[in-house]
Motif scaffolding. Structure first.
Motif, PDB file in Angstrom:
ATOM      1  N   ALA A   1       1.390 -66.584 -43.134  1.00 47.06           N
ATOM      2  CA  ALA A   1       1.946 -67.854 -42.672  1.00 47.06           C
ATOM      3  C   ALA A   1       3.465 -67.848 -42.818  1.00 47.06           C
ATOM      4  O   ALA A   1       4.182 -68.336 -41.939  1.00 47.06           O
ATOM      5  CB  ALA A   1       1.329 -69.012 -43.461  1.00 47.06           C
ATOM      6  N   VAL A   2       3.956 -67.288 -43.923  1.00 50.03           N
ATOM      7  CA  VAL A   2       5.404 -67.233 -44.133  1.00 50.03           C
ATOM      8  C   VAL A   2       6.066 -66.451 -43.005  1.00 50.03           C
ATOM      9  O   VAL A   2       7.066 -66.890 -42.428  1.00 50.03           O
ATOM     10  CB  VAL A   2       5.741 -66.606 -45.499  1.00 50.03           C
ATOM     11  N   VAL A   3       5.472 -65.325 -42.653  1.00 46.62           N
ATOM     12  CA  VAL A   3       6.030 -64.509 -41.558  1.00 46.62           C
ATOM     13  C   VAL A   3       6.069 -65.328 -40.267  1.00 46.62           C
ATOM     14  O   VAL A   3       7.076 -65.394 -39.562  1.00 46.62           O
ATOM     15  CB  VAL A   3       5.195 -63.218 -41.361  1.00 46.62           C
ATOM     16  N   LEU A   4       4.934 -65.983 -39.991  1.00 46.82           N
ATOM     17  CA  LEU A   4       4.812 -66.772 -38.764  1.00 46.82           C
ATOM     18  C   LEU A   4       5.903 -67.837 -38.663  1.00 46.82           C
ATOM     19  O   LEU A   4       6.600 -67.952 -37.657  1.00 46.82           O
ATOM     20  CB  LEU A   4       3.431 -67.427 -38.738  1.00 46.82           C
ATOM     21  N   PHE A   5       6.076 -68.625 -39.747  1.00 50.09           N
ATOM     22  CA  PHE A   5       7.022 -69.740 -39.667  1.00 50.09           C
ATOM     23  C   PHE A   5       8.467 -69.293 -39.852  1.00 50.09           C
ATOM     24  O   PHE A   5       9.380 -69.955 -39.382  1.00 50.09           O
ATOM     25  CB  PHE A   5       6.633 -70.840 -40.663  1.00 50.09           C
ATOM     26  N   GLU A   6       8.650 -68.172 -40.535  1.00 51.57           N
ATOM     27  CA  GLU A   6      10.012 -67.648 -40.656  1.00 51.57           C
ATOM     28  C   GLU A   6      10.535 -67.206 -39.299  1.00 51.57           C
ATOM     29  O   GLU A   6      11.675 -67.466 -38.934  1.00 51.57           O
ATOM     30  CB  GLU A   6      10.062 -66.489 -41.658  1.00 51.57           C
ATOM     31  N   GLU A   7       9.657 -66.562 -38.546  1.00 51.52           N
ATOM     32  CA  GLU A   7      10.014 -66.127 -37.192  1.00 51.52           C
ATOM     33  C   GLU A   7      10.510 -67.287 -36.354  1.00 51.52           C
ATOM     34  O   GLU A   7      11.437 -67.172 -35.574  1.00 51.52           O
ATOM     35  CB  GLU A   7       8.775 -65.546 -36.495  1.00 51.52           C
ATOM     36  N   LYS A   8       9.849 -68.428 -36.538  1.00 52.04           N
ATOM     37  CA  LYS A   8      10.182 -69.601 -35.730  1.00 52.04           C
ATOM     38  C   LYS A   8      11.335 -70.397 -36.340  1.00 52.04           C
ATOM     39  O   LYS A   8      11.782 -71.383 -35.758  1.00 52.04           O
ATOM     40  CB  LYS A   8       8.955 -70.513 -35.612  1.00 52.04           C
ATOM     41  N   GLY A   9      11.767 -70.003 -37.529  1.00 47.48           N
ATOM     42  CA  GLY A   9      12.856 -70.736 -38.179  1.00 47.48           C
ATOM     43  C   GLY A   9      12.421 -72.109 -38.678  1.00 47.48           C
ATOM     44  O   GLY A   9      13.222 -73.022 -38.824  1.00 47.48           O
ATOM     45  N   GLU A  10      11.115 -72.277 -38.943  1.00 48.84           N
ATOM     46  CA  GLU A  10      10.601 -73.586 -39.377  1.00 48.84           C
ATOM     47  C   GLU A  10      10.807 -73.774 -40.871  1.00 48.84           C
ATOM     48  O   GLU A  10       9.882 -73.632 -41.669  1.00 48.84           O
ATOM     49  CB  GLU A  10       9.116 -73.696 -39.017  1.00 48.84           C
ATOM     50  N   LYS A  11      12.051 -74.159 -41.244  1.00 50.40           N
ATOM     51  CA  LYS A  11      12.360 -74.237 -42.672  1.00 50.40           C
ATOM     52  C   LYS A  11      11.552 -75.312 -43.392  1.00 50.40           C
ATOM     53  O   LYS A  11      11.226 -75.180 -44.561  1.00 50.40           O
ATOM     54  CB  LYS A  11      13.848 -74.474 -42.863  1.00 50.40           C
ATOM     55  N   TYR A  12      11.234 -76.395 -42.662  1.00 48.95           N
ATOM     56  CA  TYR A  12      10.483 -77.468 -43.327  1.00 48.95           C
ATOM     57  C   TYR A  12       9.068 -77.007 -43.622  1.00 48.95           C
ATOM     58  O   TYR A  12       8.506 -77.285 -44.674  1.00 48.95           O
ATOM     59  CB  TYR A  12      10.468 -78.724 -42.453  1.00 48.95           C
ATOM     60  N   LYS A  13       8.493 -76.285 -42.673  1.00 53.18           N
ATOM     61  CA  LYS A  13       7.127 -75.789 -42.864  1.00 53.18           C
ATOM     62  C   LYS A  13       7.081 -74.787 -44.018  1.00 53.18           C
ATOM     63  O   LYS A  13       6.126 -74.763 -44.783  1.00 53.18           O
ATOM     64  CB  LYS A  13       6.628 -75.118 -41.583  1.00 53.18           C
ATOM     65  N   LEU A  14       8.154 -73.982 -44.128  1.00 49.39           N
ATOM     66  CA  LEU A  14       8.192 -73.001 -45.211  1.00 49.39           C
ATOM     67  C   LEU A  14       8.199 -73.700 -46.563  1.00 49.39           C
ATOM     68  O   LEU A  14       7.562 -73.263 -47.515  1.00 49.39           O
ATOM     69  CB  LEU A  14       9.428 -72.109 -45.061  1.00 49.39           C
ATOM     70  N   GLU A  15       8.903 -74.839 -46.607  1.00 51.92           N
ATOM     71  CA  GLU A  15       8.949 -75.613 -47.842  1.00 51.92           C
ATOM     72  C   GLU A  15       7.550 -76.136 -48.188  1.00 51.92           C
ATOM     73  O   GLU A  15       7.118 -76.070 -49.341  1.00 51.92           O
ATOM     74  CB  GLU A  15       9.921 -76.776 -47.636  1.00 51.92           C
ATOM     75  N   LEU A  16       6.864 -76.637 -47.165  1.00 49.09           N
ATOM     76  CA  LEU A  16       5.508 -77.150 -47.389  1.00 49.09           C
ATOM     77  C   LEU A  16       4.571 -76.026 -47.818  1.00 49.09           C
ATOM     78  O   LEU A  16       3.723 -76.206 -48.688  1.00 49.09           O
ATOM     79  CB  LEU A  16       4.972 -77.790 -46.104  1.00 49.09           C
ATOM     80  N   LEU A  17       4.755 -74.868 -47.183  1.00 46.88           N
ATOM     81  CA  LEU A  17       3.915 -73.710 -47.494  1.00 46.88           C
ATOM     82  C   LEU A  17       3.982 -73.351 -48.967  1.00 46.88           C
ATOM     83  O   LEU A  17       2.966 -73.107 -49.612  1.00 46.88           O
ATOM     84  CB  LEU A  17       4.389 -72.504 -46.682  1.00 46.88           C
ATOM     85  N   LYS A  18       5.212 -73.354 -49.483  1.00 48.71           N
ATOM     86  CA  LYS A  18       5.388 -72.992 -50.888  1.00 48.71           C
ATOM     87  C   LYS A  18       4.615 -73.936 -51.783  1.00 48.71           C
ATOM     88  O   LYS A  18       3.983 -73.525 -52.744  1.00 48.71           O
ATOM     89  CB  LYS A  18       6.883 -73.063 -51.254  1.00 48.71           C
ATOM     90  N   GLU A  19       4.674 -75.218 -51.434  1.00 51.08           N
ATOM     91  CA  GLU A  19       3.957 -76.203 -52.241  1.00 51.08           C
ATOM     92  C   GLU A  19       2.459 -75.971 -52.180  1.00 51.08           C
ATOM     93  O   GLU A  19       1.761 -76.110 -53.179  1.00 51.08           O
ATOM     94  CB  GLU A  19       4.282 -77.615 -51.763  1.00 51.08           C
ATOM     95  N   LEU A  20       1.968 -75.631 -50.976  1.00 50.04           N
ATOM     96  CA  LEU A  20       0.537 -75.370 -50.839  1.00 50.04           C
ATOM     97  C   LEU A  20       0.137 -74.172 -51.698  1.00 50.04           C
ATOM     98  O   LEU A  20      -0.896 -74.186 -52.349  1.00 50.04           O
ATOM     99  CB  LEU A  20       0.184 -75.096 -49.377  1.00 50.04           C
ATOM    100  N   ARG A  21       1.007 -73.165 -51.684  1.00 46.08           N
ATOM    101  CA  ARG A  21       0.704 -71.975 -52.480  1.00 46.08           C
ATOM    102  C   ARG A  21       0.658 -72.334 -53.959  1.00 46.08           C
ATOM    103  O   ARG A  21      -0.276 -71.993 -54.670  1.00 46.08           O
ATOM    104  CB  ARG A  21       1.772 -70.905 -52.252  1.00 46.08           C
ATOM    105  N   ASP A  22       1.690 -73.085 -54.392  1.00 48.70           N
ATOM    106  CA  ASP A  22       1.743 -73.456 -55.812  1.00 48.70           C
ATOM    107  C   ASP A  22       0.538 -74.283 -56.217  1.00 48.70           C
ATOM    108  O   ASP A  22       0.092 -74.239 -57.355  1.00 48.70           O
ATOM    109  CB  ASP A  22       3.038 -74.221 -56.111  1.00 48.70           C
TER     110      ASP A  22
END
Length: 641
Positions: A143-164
């Motif tokens: 997922a990180v790869v997917l959203f990083e490619e798109k530059g979705e910084k907000y989604k990356l922030e949410l992703l981290k929280e989901l992981r934690d």
RNA sequence: GCUGGCGUAGCUCAACUGGUAGAGCAGCUGAUUUGUAAUCAGCAGGUUAGGGGUUCAAGUCCCUUCGCCAGCUCCA
């Protein structure tokens, strides 16, 4: 696999059958209306194959979860359209809300509401294409790869929280738009024909004003065009009933401007409404065993320190520096009532002691939150404090709940009840001893249970000082408002060491309840204006009767009628201006005067009067006594409880 | 408080790209004596929210303060 249905019937299906197929097996109608399913407690899309035994519930728009899924899906659709039109957009979150949905976008130079048409057209295009939602589960890394490619910084922030939080990650794609999302969604865009984009606003990322402000677009979607239209016309109607428009129009009040933001100036007509409400409230409270008290608007800062308001509420308080001491305008009435309780040593014989006051309080509210009578800086709390023993808790709570419902019933408000309890995971957050909470929380639930009232229990919503019962009132447009509130307080009795002497001659800590039924007189009047669209019940109407002599020769008779009504405590006047009857009737109608008594030559000769009732028109001529009886019955104040 | 929008007579609104602030309703005065939602005529009403600036000229452009609206956060 064996599938159980809510009616407890059971049926056998092949493994891999989808929710939609099962719905279709029950009835084609259900398959048409189905949006998502609940399978073994989990919400799933209709197309997902089921593989194990379990219980299924097919959810439609009538189910809260189904409604949410449709609306949430529509937020994705809107996002997909926005992505198409504004390719550089970054995406925040897009949840469903009470009456619709929104999505937060980070769009460069968004032109605003003027492009709603284009966005809506793109959405319609995608609806026509009937694009399916495709769910995919993936690892955090993927997922990180997917959203990083798109530059979705907000989604990356949410992703981290989901992981934690150790949550699994799923994404949904809708054509070219891929979103991090738990789901479920409806099957495809074809389900969302009945949508409407409503408004746009700024909203901080994650609600924090230190973050970047995103562009939020609100919309709504319904299952049918009929329901959508109904909702949109309700919004129109709400606009027409806006108390900020009707109040000044009817000469009830003026807020803000030169008088200071958030401060209410009651005009003569509005003051009558207030006084009627307050007088009824006072009479009802005396009858219900309350003692009325009155406390000053300011008190020494020391008092607010003891009550702790000074420490956690200071930013909302107004301070005055006079003489040697510092004073504060009261933001709450409780400390005043505490002073009265502590005025002498109290015995169990005096309990329950119920003190009540229509107490004006002042709170500094941020300028941006002020809103008509609903949110002001000075308002009147119809406050009451009940001091009682442990044994009296259940009965006192029931009395208050009944009393609160009495007030809602007077005005035909609907209601729903919420019981807010502490969060057991965070016990340090709360004041008072755990054993007090253990005693009171079940007592509140028992009080409601015994009364047969339905209620929703909300864990973690209690105030830090105690559990509470909130009653939300439902107005004529189906909207819910904060209504009566009944709150236990373990903090103040402890801080002020409030006690009573029991039968055993020992001092015991008293139990204390705060309660307000109108909540705030100002806000309640705002609610009433919108609930009744300005046509207040006659007993509250500032001007109840206008007498209209057709010509000057009926003036004498008009005065006679006026004095009869006035002596019966009816608020009436004569409109004897040299205008046409039509004109004077129009004026009485637009100012929403409930009764018009028209006197012409015919009426004077026959000792009759022609009665006209606001909103329902001419009632024809009748004996004067009869008309007066109708008026008096109409203006009668509600029965006391 | 933050972001965005708005602010012209008591109210609802006009005033083309900068070029004499204008109507309806309400108000006042007079005429009219009226039969169930607007009788007619006249009069008056403005430092265009306040302050500053640009310009020959500002309601219009710029800055600033205040107020209002929508939303965010908070809340009776």
């Amino acid at each position: 696999m064996r599938i159980n249905f809510p009616d407890s019937s059971t049926k056998e299906y092949d493994a891999g059958t989808t929710g939609l197929e099962i719905a279709g097996d029950i009835s084609p109608g259900l398959a048409r209306n189905a949006l998502i399913v609940r399978f073994n407690g989990e919400l799933l899309g209709l197309s997902e194959p089921l593989h194990e035994d379990g219980s299924i519930e097919i959810l439609t728009f009538r189910d809260e979860e189904g409604k949410k899924a449709l609306r949430h899906s529509c937020s994705h659709l809107m996002a997909s359209a926005v992505l198409k039109l504004y390719p550089g957009t970054r995406f925040g979150i897009g949840p469903s809300i009470d009456d619709g949905f929104y999505y937060d976008f980070d769009i460069q130079d968004f032109p605003g509401i003027s492009v709603f048409g284009e966005i809506a057209d793109e959405m319609k295009r995608q609806i026509k294409e009937n694009i399916p939602f495709i769910r995919k589960e993936m690892s955090y890394e993927e997922a990180v790869v997917l959203f990083e490619e798109k530059g979705e910084k907000y989604k990356l922030e949410l992703l981290k929280e989901l992981r934690d939080a150790g949550e699994s990650i799923s994404v949904y794609s809708l054509g070219g738009f891929v979103d991090l999302c738990r789901g479920p969604h409806v099957r495809s865009t074809g389900y969302m024909k009945n949508f409407e984009l409503l408004s746009t606003a700024g909203a901080y990322w994650r609600g924090d004003e230190k973050n970047k402000m995103l562009t939020r677009i609100y919309g709504t979607v319904f299952d049918s065009s009929k329901n959508l239209k109904e909702h949109l016309s309700m919004l129109e109607e709400a606009k027409k009933r806006d108390h900020r428009k009707l109040g000044p129009e009817l000469g009830l009040f003026k807020i803000g401007g030169d008088g200071g933001p958030g401060l209410v100036y009651w005009l003569p007509a509005g003051t009558i409404v207030r006084e009627e409400l307050e007088n009824h409230w006072k009479k009802a409270h005396v009858k219900a065993g309350y003692q009325l008290v009155s406390t000053p608007h300011i008190a020494p800062v020391e008092l607010w320190k003891t009550s702790e308001h000074y420490y956690y509420y200071r930013d909302n308080m107004y301070f005055l520096n006079m003489d040697k001491g510092e004073y504060a305008l009261k933001p709450m009435n409780c400390p005043g009532h505490i002073i009265i309780y502590r005025n002498s040593k109290r015995s169990y014989r005096e309990l329950p002691m119920r003190l009540a006051e229509l107490g004006m309080v002042y709170r500094y509210e941020k300028s941006g939150v002020l809103h008509g009578l609903m949110r002001v800086r000075g308002f009147t709390v119809d406050d009451g404090h009940i001091f009682c023993t442990e044994d009296q808790i259940v009965e006192e709570i029931q009395k208050v709940v009944r009393f609160a419902l009495y007030f809602l019933k007077i005005f035909n408000f609907g209601y729903k009840i919420e019981l807010s309890l502490m969060d057991p995971a965070d016990p340090d957050h709360y004041a008072g001893k755990p054993e007090e909470w253990m005693k009171v929380e079940p007592a509140l639930a028992r009080a409601l249970d015994e009364m047969g009232e339905d209620y929703r229990t909300v864990i973690g919503e209690a105030a830090f000082y105690g559990p509470k019962i909130d009653i939300k009132m439902k107005d004529a447009l189906g909207r819910y408002w904060q209504g009566p509130t009944i709150q236990f307080d373990f903090n103040i009795p402890q801080r002020f060491n409030l006690t009573y002497v029991g039968t055993d001659g020992q001092e015991h800590r008293v139990f204390m309840v705060h309660r307000a039924l109108y909540g705030s007189v100002e806000r309640f009047i705002g609610n009433l204006i919108e609930h009744y669209a300005g046509n207040l019940p006659c007993w509250l109407a500032p001007h109840q009767v206008v007498i209209l002599p057709i010509t000057k020769s009926q003036l004498g008779k008009a005065e006679e009628v006026e004095s009869i009504l006035t002596s019966s405590d009816i608020r009436c006047s004569i409109d004897g201006r040299s205008e046409t009857v039509g004109y004077r009737i129009r004026e009485a109608e637009t100012s929403k005067i409930p009764f018009m008594l028209i006197l012409g030559e015919r009426e004077v000769e026959s000792d009759t009067v022609s009665l006209r009732i606001h909103g329902s028109g001419d009632r024809g001529s009748m004996k004067l006594d009869e008309a007066i009886e109708i008026v008096m019955a109409g203006c009668r104040r509600p029965e006391l409880p």
